[in-house]
Design an enzyme around this catalytic site. Structure first.
Site, PDB file in Angstrom:
ATOM      1  N   ASP A   1       0.852  -1.192   0.000  1.00 33.82           N
ATOM      2  CA  ASP A   1       0.000   0.000   0.000  1.00 33.82           C
ATOM      3  C   ASP A   1       0.889   1.244   0.000  1.00 33.82           C
ATOM      4  OD1 ASP A   1      -2.190   1.613   0.101  1.00 33.82           O
ATOM      5  OD2 ASP A   1      -2.800   1.082   2.135  1.00 33.82           O
TER       6      ASP A   1
ATOM      7  N   ASP B   1      -3.200   2.657  -5.954  1.00 36.88           N
ATOM      8  CA  ASP B   1      -2.115   2.765  -4.975  1.00 36.88           C
ATOM      9  C   ASP B   1      -1.920   1.527  -4.103  1.00 36.88           C
ATOM     10  OD1 ASP B   1      -4.458   3.020  -3.573  1.00 36.88           O
ATOM     11  OD2 ASP B   1      -3.795   4.690  -2.330  1.00 36.88           O
ATOM     12  N   GLU B   2      -2.498   0.403  -4.497  1.00 34.64           N
ATOM     13  CA  GLU B   2      -2.299  -0.807  -3.711  1.00 34.64           C
ATOM     14  C   GLU B   2      -2.376  -2.048  -4.588  1.00 34.64           C
ATOM     15  OE1 GLU B   2      -5.435  -1.916  -0.968  1.00 34.64           O
ATOM     16  OE2 GLU B   2      -6.824  -0.543  -1.972  1.00 34.64           O
TER      17      GLU B   2
END
EC number: 2.7.7.7
Length: 391
Positions: A9, A103-104
């Site tokens: 993350d 974003d992960e």
């Protein structure tokens, strides 16, 4: 062989990108979002989170909590650029990477010990390489099952790492608040509170049948999670489930004519996206948010799958006609879902499925012109007035 799943993350991703690109913002309370009082915070730096500012919070509330907040407009093109670099880093370590969002991502670390050493060493190498390539920090969680990996990545943020070893799963879960399990929302928490369930250990005071009887299939899944069971692994490809577009107005409006124009513009965007990715959907959904923030949705399932802009628009208008506009509208949007799989190429030995509605010649022509000359090359006559008044 021990199964390992890692969840990576990126830390405060949008805000961190802004601070990286603009050194003057580093160490300051930065948030990404609209600067007007009608705006919403889409991302918050760790400096501004100390004041209680969170994503999805109104700008008005964020300013009350932190008068010195620095609001910057979002740059999705830049975020996607850095996201692509981040995903590239992960693929250097494993061929099995699932992008969960911009974003992960999840990474299958099973068997990688032979290449990178123990799981904690793998995590350190990923973090170092991520910093080297993207300039940003990330947090890493690792566990024998998927949902625990996601929980672990949030344990030591930012720039942290947390490993749940197989023998640690049971004691870790015993005291873990049940609200930490991905997918457990407010409504389920209210139900669980009636049974005095606070931790995963409390769930195991009753057997699986008890929870299935009260929560159906969700009860069985919840009991499994409390025991550390998760059948989901890392999926390298994930089909889209829906495609939508929406707009929040600078001023609330109850003008149906204006709302209809927005629906046309949105239907064009959705139709274009569907055609570009090769999807056709059966369900059209209208979303309306009123000035008091009350939100409603209306849906209609069509007899055939479609990517046709006109069909999407006319269905959305039909749904809007069923909505009473007793209050002004703050936001309107349209979406298409129920794809029934990606549209495949028909071979010479097959007939096209009768249920699939054909893409119109107009849509094909508009798509071709825009692909060659840009999205602004062609504008429907009905939308010209909107284009002239757009800021």
């Amino acid at each position: 062989m021990q199964t390992w799943i890692l969840h990576i993350d990126m830390d405060a991703f949008f805000a961190s990108v802004e601070q990286m690109d603009n050194p003057e913002l580093r160490g300051k309370p930065v948030a990404v979002g609209g600067s007007s009082d009608r705006g919403v915070v889409s991302a918050a730096s760790y400096e501004v989170r100390k004041f209680g500012v969170r994503s999805a919070m109104s700008v008005v509330k964020a300013r009350q909590l932190c008068p010195d907040i620095i609001l910057v407009p979002g740059r999705m093109k830049r975020y996607k650029e850095i996201s692509a670099l981040a995903m590239g880093v992960l693929q250097e370590f494993s061929p099995t990477v699932e992008k969960a969002s911009v974003d992960e991502a999840y990474l299958d670390g099973t068997g990688l010990e032979r290449l990178f050493g123990p799981i904690d060493e793998l995590g350190r190498q990923i973090k170092a390489r991520m910093k080297e390539v993207t300039g940003l920090t990330c947090s890493v969680g690792a566990a024998p099952v998927r949902f625990l990996a996601k929980i672990a990545s949030d344990m030591n943020k930012p720039d942290g790492m947390f490993i749940i070893q197989p023998h640690e799963v049971e004691p870790f879960l015993h005291t873990l608040p049940v609200k930490k399990i991905p997918g457990v929302g407010k409504k389920l928490l209210q139900i669980l509170n009636r049974y005095r369930v606070i931790t995963c250990g409390d769930i195991l005071k009753h057997d699986r049948a008890f929870w299935q009887e009260r929560l159906g299939k969700y009860g069985g899944a919840l009991h499994d999670r409390a025991r550390g069971i998760d059948p989901n692994g890392v999926v390298t490809t994930s089909a889209a489930k829906s495609c939508s577009a929406e707009n929040t107005f600078s001023e609330d409006t109850g003008d149906r004519g204006q709302l209809t124009k927005w629906l046309l513009a949105q239907s064009e965007r959705v139709g274009s996206d569907l055609r570009r990715h090769g999807y056709k959907g059966r369900t059209v959904t209208l979303k309306v948010k009123f000035a008091d923030f009350k939100q409603i949705t209306r849906s209609k399932t069509l007899s055939a799958r479609t990517d046709n802009t006109t069909v999407i628009f006319e269905t959305a208008c039909e749904l809007l006609a069923q909505v009473e506009l007793r209050r002004a509208v703050r936001l309107i949007g349209v979406g298409v879902s129920n794809f029934e799989g990606k549209v495949r190429q028909i071979t010479l030995f097959e007939d096209a499925p009768e249920t699939v509605e054909q893409t119109s010649e107009l849509d094909r022509a508009v798509d071709a012109v825009r692909q060659r000359f840009g999205s602004g090359a062609v504008t429907r006559m009905e939308l010209l007035s909107m284009k002239k008044h757009k800021k």
